[in-house]
Write a protein that holds these residues in place. Structure first.
Motif, mmCIF file in Angstrom:
data_model
loop_
_atom_site.group_PDB
_atom_site.id
_atom_site.type_symbol
_atom_site.label_atom_id
_atom_site.label_comp_id
_atom_site.label_asym_id
_atom_site.label_seq_id
_atom_site.Cartn_x
_atom_site.Cartn_y
_atom_site.Cartn_z
ATOM 1 N N LEU A 28 0.817 -1.215 0.000
ATOM 2 C CA LEU A 28 0.000 0.000 0.000
ATOM 3 C C LEU A 28 0.851 1.266 0.000
ATOM 4 C CD1 LEU A 28 -2.838 -1.007 2.471
ATOM 5 C CD2 LEU A 28 -3.041 -0.610 0.004
ATOM 6 N N GLU A 29 1.888 1.288 0.823
ATOM 7 C CA GLU A 29 2.748 2.471 0.913
ATOM 8 C C GLU A 29 3.427 2.773 -0.411
ATOM 9 O OE1 GLU A 29 5.477 1.671 4.108
ATOM 10 O OE2 GLU A 29 3.895 1.808 5.618
ATOM 11 N N LYS A 30 3.905 1.745 -1.085
ATOM 12 C CA LYS A 30 4.646 1.916 -2.331
ATOM 13 C C LYS A 30 3.737 1.926 -3.557
ATOM 14 C CE LYS A 30 8.794 1.409 -0.397
ATOM 15 N NZ LYS A 30 10.056 2.011 -0.673
ATOM 16 N N ARG A 31 2.465 1.565 -3.349
ATOM 17 C CA ARG A 31 1.492 1.478 -4.443
ATOM 18 C C ARG A 31 1.899 0.416 -5.462
ATOM 19 N NH1 ARG A 31 -1.154 7.054 -5.891
ATOM 20 N NH2 ARG A 31 -3.002 5.898 -5.353
ATOM 21 N N TYR A 32 2.391 -0.719 -4.941
ATOM 22 C CA TYR A 32 2.779 -1.849 -5.775
ATOM 23 C C TYR A 32 1.609 -2.801 -5.927
ATOM 24 C CZ TYR A 32 7.742 -0.652 -5.087
ATOM 25 O OH TYR A 32 8.955 -0.039 -5.062
ATOM 26 N N GLY A 33 1.687 -3.651 -6.916
ATOM 27 C CA GLY A 33 0.699 -4.700 -7.088
ATOM 28 C C GLY A 33 1.221 -6.045 -6.635
ATOM 29 N N SER A 34 2.543 -6.096 -6.353
ATOM 30 C CA SER A 34 3.141 -7.354 -5.909
ATOM 31 C C SER A 34 4.523 -7.080 -5.339
ATOM 32 C CB SER A 34 3.261 -8.342 -7.076
ATOM 33 O OG SER A 34 4.243 -7.890 -7.989
ATOM 34 N N LEU A 35 5.055 -8.095 -4.689
ATOM 35 C CA LEU A 35 6.431 -8.056 -4.195
ATOM 36 C C LEU A 35 7.094 -9.390 -4.507
ATOM 37 C CD1 LEU A 35 5.961 -6.521 -0.620
ATOM 38 C CD2 LEU A 35 7.186 -5.460 -2.525
ATOM 39 N N PRO A 36 8.269 -9.376 -5.140
ATOM 40 C CA PRO A 36 9.017 -10.624 -5.266
ATOM 41 C C PRO A 36 9.457 -11.082 -3.872
ATOM 42 C CG PRO A 36 9.844 -8.978 -6.815
ATOM 43 C CD PRO A 36 8.917 -8.277 -5.862
ATOM 44 N N VAL A 37 9.355 -12.364 -3.629
ATOM 45 C CA VAL A 37 9.781 -12.941 -2.351
ATOM 46 C C VAL A 37 11.155 -13.567 -2.584
ATOM 47 C CG1 VAL A 37 9.204 -14.543 -0.489
ATOM 48 C CG2 VAL A 37 7.366 -13.406 -1.785
ATOM 49 N N VAL A 38 12.132 -13.126 -1.786
ATOM 50 C CA VAL A 38 13.505 -13.580 -1.971
ATOM 51 C C VAL A 38 14.102 -14.052 -0.648
ATOM 52 C CG1 VAL A 38 13.894 -12.016 -3.926
ATOM 53 C CG2 VAL A 38 14.481 -11.265 -1.621
ATOM 54 N N ASP A 39 15.138 -14.891 -0.760
ATOM 55 C CA ASP A 39 15.868 -15.300 0.443
ATOM 56 C C ASP A 39 16.891 -14.220 0.781
ATOM 57 O OD1 ASP A 39 18.059 -15.677 -1.250
ATOM 58 O OD2 ASP A 39 17.993 -17.862 -1.134
ATOM 59 N N ARG A 40 17.716 -14.465 1.798
ATOM 60 C CA ARG A 40 18.677 -13.446 2.267
ATOM 61 C C ARG A 40 19.689 -13.038 1.204
ATOM 62 N NH1 ARG A 40 18.634 -13.413 8.254
ATOM 63 N NH2 ARG A 40 17.312 -15.142 8.858
ATOM 64 N N GLU A 41 19.962 -13.923 0.258
ATOM 65 C CA GLU A 41 20.933 -13.626 -0.799
ATOM 66 C C GLU A 41 20.287 -13.007 -2.038
ATOM 67 O OE1 GLU A 41 21.096 -16.889 0.742
ATOM 68 O OE2 GLU A 41 22.405 -15.865 2.167
ATOM 69 N N GLY A 42 18.970 -12.840 -2.011
ATOM 70 C CA GLY A 42 18.281 -12.235 -3.151
ATOM 71 C C GLY A 42 17.787 -13.209 -4.200
ATOM 72 N N TYR A 43 17.834 -14.516 -3.898
ATOM 73 C CA TYR A 43 17.337 -15.518 -4.835
ATOM 74 C C TYR A 43 15.812 -15.553 -4.811
ATOM 75 C CZ TYR A 43 22.130 -17.217 -5.048
ATOM 76 O OH TYR A 43 23.486 -17.311 -5.226
ATOM 77 N N LEU A 44 15.206 -15.600 -5.979
ATOM 78 C CA LEU A 44 13.753 -15.597 -6.105
ATOM 79 C C LEU A 44 13.144 -16.883 -5.556
ATOM 80 C CD1 LEU A 44 11.244 -14.107 -7.248
ATOM 81 C CD2 LEU A 44 11.621 -15.384 -9.367
ATOM 82 N N LEU A 45 12.194 -16.727 -4.631
ATOM 83 C CA LEU A 45 11.465 -17.860 -4.072
ATOM 84 C C LEU A 45 10.023 -17.892 -4.559
ATOM 85 C CD1 LEU A 45 12.649 -17.567 -0.361
ATOM 86 C CD2 LEU A 45 13.541 -19.114 -2.110
ATOM 87 N N GLY A 46 9.468 -16.710 -4.819
ATOM 88 C CA GLY A 46 8.072 -16.636 -5.217
ATOM 89 C C GLY A 46 7.646 -15.201 -5.453
ATOM 90 N N LEU A 47 6.343 -15.013 -5.581
ATOM 91 C CA LEU A 47 5.774 -13.702 -5.822
ATOM 92 C C LEU A 47 4.513 -13.575 -4.986
ATOM 93 C CD1 LEU A 47 6.112 -11.164 -7.722
ATOM 94 C CD2 LEU A 47 4.423 -12.271 -9.203
ATOM 95 N N LEU A 48 4.396 -12.446 -4.298
ATOM 96 C CA LEU A 48 3.186 -12.165 -3.523
ATOM 97 C C LEU A 48 2.438 -11.059 -4.245
ATOM 98 C CD1 LEU A 48 1.550 -12.705 -0.913
ATOM 99 C CD2 LEU A 48 2.748 -10.744 0.063
ATOM 100 N N GLN A 49 1.265 -11.390 -4.788
ATOM 101 C CA GLN A 49 0.440 -10.416 -5.489
ATOM 102 C C GLN A 49 -0.701 -9.979 -4.587
ATOM 103 O OE1 GLN A 49 0.594 -11.265 -10.084
ATOM 104 N NE2 GLN A 49 -0.387 -12.976 -9.073
ATOM 105 N N VAL A 50 -1.218 -8.802 -4.837
ATOM 106 C CA VAL A 50 -2.348 -8.290 -4.062
ATOM 107 C C VAL A 50 -3.474 -9.320 -4.040
ATOM 108 C CG1 VAL A 50 -4.175 -6.545 -4.034
ATOM 109 C CG2 VAL A 50 -1.810 -5.861 -4.403
ATOM 110 N N GLU A 51 -3.692 -9.992 -5.156
ATOM 111 C CA GLU A 51 -4.786 -10.967 -5.241
ATOM 112 C C GLU A 51 -4.673 -12.060 -4.185
ATOM 113 O OE1 GLU A 51 -4.438 -8.956 -9.168
ATOM 114 O OE2 GLU A 51 -2.985 -9.851 -7.816
#
Length: 150
Positions: A28-51
Motif C-alpha cells: 500500500l505504501e509503495k502502491r505496488y501490485g506485488s512483491l518478489p519474495v527472496v531469500d537473504r541472498e536475493g534468490y527468487l522464491l516466489g511472488l506475492l500479489q495483491v490478489e
C-alpha cells in the motif's frame, strides 16, 4: 529491445518469513501490485500479489452458493477482524505463488510481453543467471513503452 532496457531495476522485495501485515503495508505504501519474495541472498522464491491477500469467491461444494475463502479457509461476513489477525501471524511464504514465470535481462521484450499476456501474473520478475532478482516488469511498463514510441 531487451528486457533490461524496460525493467525497473532493483525492485523492492520481501522475505518469506515477513508477515502478511508487513507485506500489505509495504504494498500500500509503495502502491505496488506485488512483491518478489527472496531469500537473504536475493534468490527468487516466489511472488506475492495483491490478489493473494484478498478473499476469493469460491463455490461451496455440493451447492449453488458462492462464499469467500481466504488462505484456503472459509470466512464469514464479519471477517475483517479475522483477516487482520491472520495477517499479523501468517508468513508470506504461506500464500506466495511459487509457480511463476521469470525472464532474464537479455531476453527480448517480446518474450516478456507474451509471458505477461498469457499468464495469471501482472508483475514479471527479472532474474540473472543465478536466479537473483535484478528487476521487475509490469504490464504498465509496456503501456509506457507504447506511449513513448507513439
Amino acid at each position: 529491445m531487451k528486457v533490461q532496457e524496460l525493467m525497473t531495476k532493483d525492485p523492492d522485495t520481501i522475505g518469506p518469513e515477513a508477515t502478511l501485515e508487513e507485506a500489505a503495508r509495504r504494498i500500500l505504501e509503495k502502491r505496488y501490485g506485488s512483491l518478489p519474495v527472496v531469500d537473504r541472498e536475493g534468490y527468487l522464491l516466489g511472488l506475492l500479489q495483491v490478489e493473494e491477500l484478498l478473499p476469493q469467491p469460491e463455490n461451496v461444494p455440493f451447492s449453488d452458493v458462492e462464499a469467500l475463502q481466504l488462505f484456503g479457509e472459509w470466512v464469514d461476513g464479519n471477517f475483517l477482524q479475522d483477516i487482520y489477525r491472520r495477517y499479523q501471524k501468517t508468513p508470506v511464504k504461506a500464500v506466495m505463488r511459487t509457480d511463476i514465470p521469470r525472464v532474464h535481462p537479455e531476453d527480448p521484450v517480446g518474450k516478456a510481453l507474451e509471458v505477461l499476456l498469457t499468464s495469471e501474473i501482472r508483475h514479471l520478475p527479472v532474474v540473472d543467471g543465478s536466479n537473483r532478482v535484478v528487476g521487475i516488469l509490469t504490464r504498465s511498463d509496456f503501456l509506457k513503452l507504447i506511449l513513448r514510441r507513439g
